[in-house]
Write a protein that holds these residues in place. Sequence first.
Motif, PDB file in Angstrom:
ATOM      1  N   VAL A 130      15.258  -9.966  67.284  1.00  0.00           N
ATOM      2  CA  VAL A 130      14.452  -9.103  68.148  1.00  0.00           C
ATOM      3  C   VAL A 130      14.653  -9.462  69.624  1.00  0.00           C
ATOM      4  O   VAL A 130      14.078 -10.415  70.148  1.00  0.00           O
ATOM      5  CB  VAL A 130      12.958  -9.192  67.768  1.00  0.00           C
ATOM      6  CG1 VAL A 130      12.120  -8.295  68.677  1.00  0.00           C
ATOM      7  CG2 VAL A 130      12.776  -8.768  66.309  1.00  0.00           C
ATOM      8  N   GLU A 131      15.490  -8.661  70.290  1.00  0.00           N
ATOM      9  CA  GLU A 131      15.680  -8.789  71.732  1.00  0.00           C
ATOM     10  C   GLU A 131      14.706  -7.890  72.497  1.00  0.00           C
ATOM     11  O   GLU A 131      14.266  -8.237  73.593  1.00  0.00           O
ATOM     12  CB  GLU A 131      17.121  -8.422  72.106  1.00  0.00           C
ATOM     13  CG  GLU A 131      18.154  -9.359  71.500  1.00  0.00           C
ATOM     14  CD  GLU A 131      19.583  -8.922  71.779  1.00  0.00           C
ATOM     15  OE1 GLU A 131      20.496  -9.754  71.591  1.00  0.00           O
ATOM     16  OE2 GLU A 131      19.805  -7.758  72.185  1.00  0.00           O
ATOM     17  N   ARG A 132      14.406  -6.736  71.941  1.00  0.00           N
ATOM     18  CA  ARG A 132      13.444  -5.794  72.508  1.00  0.00           C
ATOM     19  C   ARG A 132      12.563  -5.290  71.363  1.00  0.00           C
ATOM     20  O   ARG A 132      13.007  -5.223  70.206  1.00  0.00           O
ATOM     21  CB  ARG A 132      14.123  -4.613  73.180  1.00  0.00           C
ATOM     22  CG  ARG A 132      15.069  -4.967  74.310  1.00  0.00           C
ATOM     23  CD  ARG A 132      14.340  -5.442  75.556  1.00  0.00           C
ATOM     24  NE  ARG A 132      15.252  -5.607  76.674  1.00  0.00           N
ATOM     25  CZ  ARG A 132      15.981  -6.711  76.901  1.00  0.00           C
ATOM     26  NH1 ARG A 132      15.897  -7.735  76.061  1.00  0.00           N
ATOM     27  NH2 ARG A 132      16.788  -6.785  77.947  1.00  0.00           N
ATOM     28  N   ILE A 133      11.334  -4.921  71.685  1.00  0.00           N
ATOM     29  CA  ILE A 133      10.396  -4.518  70.638  1.00  0.00           C
ATOM     30  C   ILE A 133       9.481  -3.411  71.137  1.00  0.00           C
ATOM     31  O   ILE A 133       9.233  -3.285  72.346  1.00  0.00           O
ATOM     32  CB  ILE A 133       9.564  -5.750  70.180  1.00  0.00           C
ATOM     33  CG1 ILE A 133       8.859  -5.495  68.844  1.00  0.00           C
ATOM     34  CG2 ILE A 133       8.572  -6.182  71.266  1.00  0.00           C
ATOM     35  CD1 ILE A 133       8.306  -6.756  68.189  1.00  0.00           C
ATOM     36  N   ARG A 134       9.016  -2.582  70.203  1.00  0.00           N
ATOM     37  CA  ARG A 134       7.999  -1.571  70.491  1.00  0.00           C
ATOM     38  C   ARG A 134       6.968  -1.599  69.373  1.00  0.00           C
ATOM     39  O   ARG A 134       7.280  -1.945  68.226  1.00  0.00           O
ATOM     40  CB  ARG A 134       8.609  -0.163  70.612  1.00  0.00           C
ATOM     41  CG  ARG A 134       9.439   0.018  71.869  1.00  0.00           C
ATOM     42  CD  ARG A 134      10.018   1.414  71.959  1.00  0.00           C
ATOM     43  NE  ARG A 134       9.002   2.408  72.251  1.00  0.00           N
ATOM     44  CZ  ARG A 134       8.672   2.823  73.487  1.00  0.00           C
ATOM     45  NH1 ARG A 134       9.287   2.296  74.542  1.00  0.00           N
ATOM     46  NH2 ARG A 134       7.760   3.751  73.666  1.00  0.00           N
ATOM     47  N   PHE A 135       5.734  -1.221  69.708  1.00  0.00           N
ATOM     48  CA  PHE A 135       4.629  -1.313  68.767  1.00  0.00           C
ATOM     49  C   PHE A 135       4.284   0.048  68.179  1.00  0.00           C
ATOM     50  O   PHE A 135       4.456   1.094  68.815  1.00  0.00           O
ATOM     51  CB  PHE A 135       3.390  -1.892  69.450  1.00  0.00           C
ATOM     52  CG  PHE A 135       3.602  -3.268  70.014  1.00  0.00           C
ATOM     53  CD1 PHE A 135       4.323  -4.214  69.313  1.00  0.00           C
ATOM     54  CD2 PHE A 135       3.075  -3.622  71.248  1.00  0.00           C
ATOM     55  CE1 PHE A 135       4.526  -5.490  69.824  1.00  0.00           C
ATOM     56  CE2 PHE A 135       3.264  -4.889  71.772  1.00  0.00           C
ATOM     57  CZ  PHE A 135       3.989  -5.823  71.062  1.00  0.00           C
TER      58      PHE A 135
END
Length: 438
Positions: A130-135
Amino acid sequence: MAPLDIAPRNTGLDEALADARERYTAARPNSAAAHVRAKAVMPGGNTRTTLFYTPFPTAMAGGEGCHLTDIDGHRYLDLCGEYTAGLFGHSDPRIIAALEAAIARGLSLASVGEREAQFAEILCARFPSVERIRFTNSGTEANLMAIAAARGFTGREGILAMQGGYHGGVLTFVTGANPVNAPFPVTLAPYNDIDGTLSVIREKAGTLAAILLEPMMGSGGCIPATRDFLAALRAAATEHNIVLIFDEVMTSRHTLGGLQKLHGITPDLTTLGKYVAGGMSFGAFGGRADIMAMYEPGRLTHAGTFNNNVLSMSAGITAMGDIFDDSAAEALRARGDALRDALNATCAKHGASMQFTGIGSMIQPHFRLGDIIRPYVPSPAEEGLRELFFLDMMSAGIYIARRGMVALSLPVGESESAQYVAAVDPFCAARKPLLKRE
């Protein structure tokens, strides 16, 4: 409730089930009445299909630590663990304090906030992929949005999933095609079958955007994938430019960085949910920065009024930043492994055609012998034994999932584990005529 005290009898399965259902019903008049009322206003008398079972579901009044109390006054050791979402138990004071503080600051702020980024930083640091994440609001939504990212990134439409897999209410392949599923073109492959799955990938490679699987099937029976199987999928996805998605909604609890960290195999995208926000509604998807860039402004849209709601953000920071650290995760996995070993030793002692599979704190009973490496359709006898086991555990004051699954919470310690073994032991003794090994 009293310990299981059924005397061994040479009764048939149908007779044993009828007796167990009768005892269950007689002990829960308030739950029976609540179900009748609920059916007048909700189809099936509930708003979550997983929680329905016959004769009627037990209605819970409240919970504390790892215990529940139903509306008829019975107290249970809760080993269902909200199907892995209840990792922190029912009343962790640190999570409650975080929620109370969030409420005091105001709800539904219709804006970004500092806690959103803080929570994202915690999760990006934990999971290797996980380098970037969204919820999102659930694991179901997380899987849908991860699939959308893969389709947008590759320009392809197809999805490869596993036979018997489950990735949310609209991505369920337990019985193959499902009329409620999202209308993705899905191809199913056999779990843990390297040759069979690679053959499907080669055949469909030009149309596949993503390979989606759990590194251990949760709803499919707590069946771990072999490391060789995961490694083969990783190599095939790389070769054919397919996005490999690990659904770690359930399995991320097994180490600080999920099963991907335990196996040393990094997917392109990871989906999360269940326990991660401390028991609040939550989901997330994240991975390679170039794939997640599909959600940069002006590209794919990803809306959701409650994606960054203040309760989930605040509870999640406390849960994942302060409570569920590496030592807590390792200790929980060790407790679960020890419990599964003790349960299997109990089954073997009684010569029962019963075994428990899983990894760490996720455990599932099966009423057959031999290696279980992929989902299967239970026989009528196996399904009957599964129901009987559930009813007998309820009679013994042990609350598990109707399908038998156990998901340990952090408050479950050695004494609670021993309590479960002490309930399974008389089950094997009392039901021995029905559990004979072939």
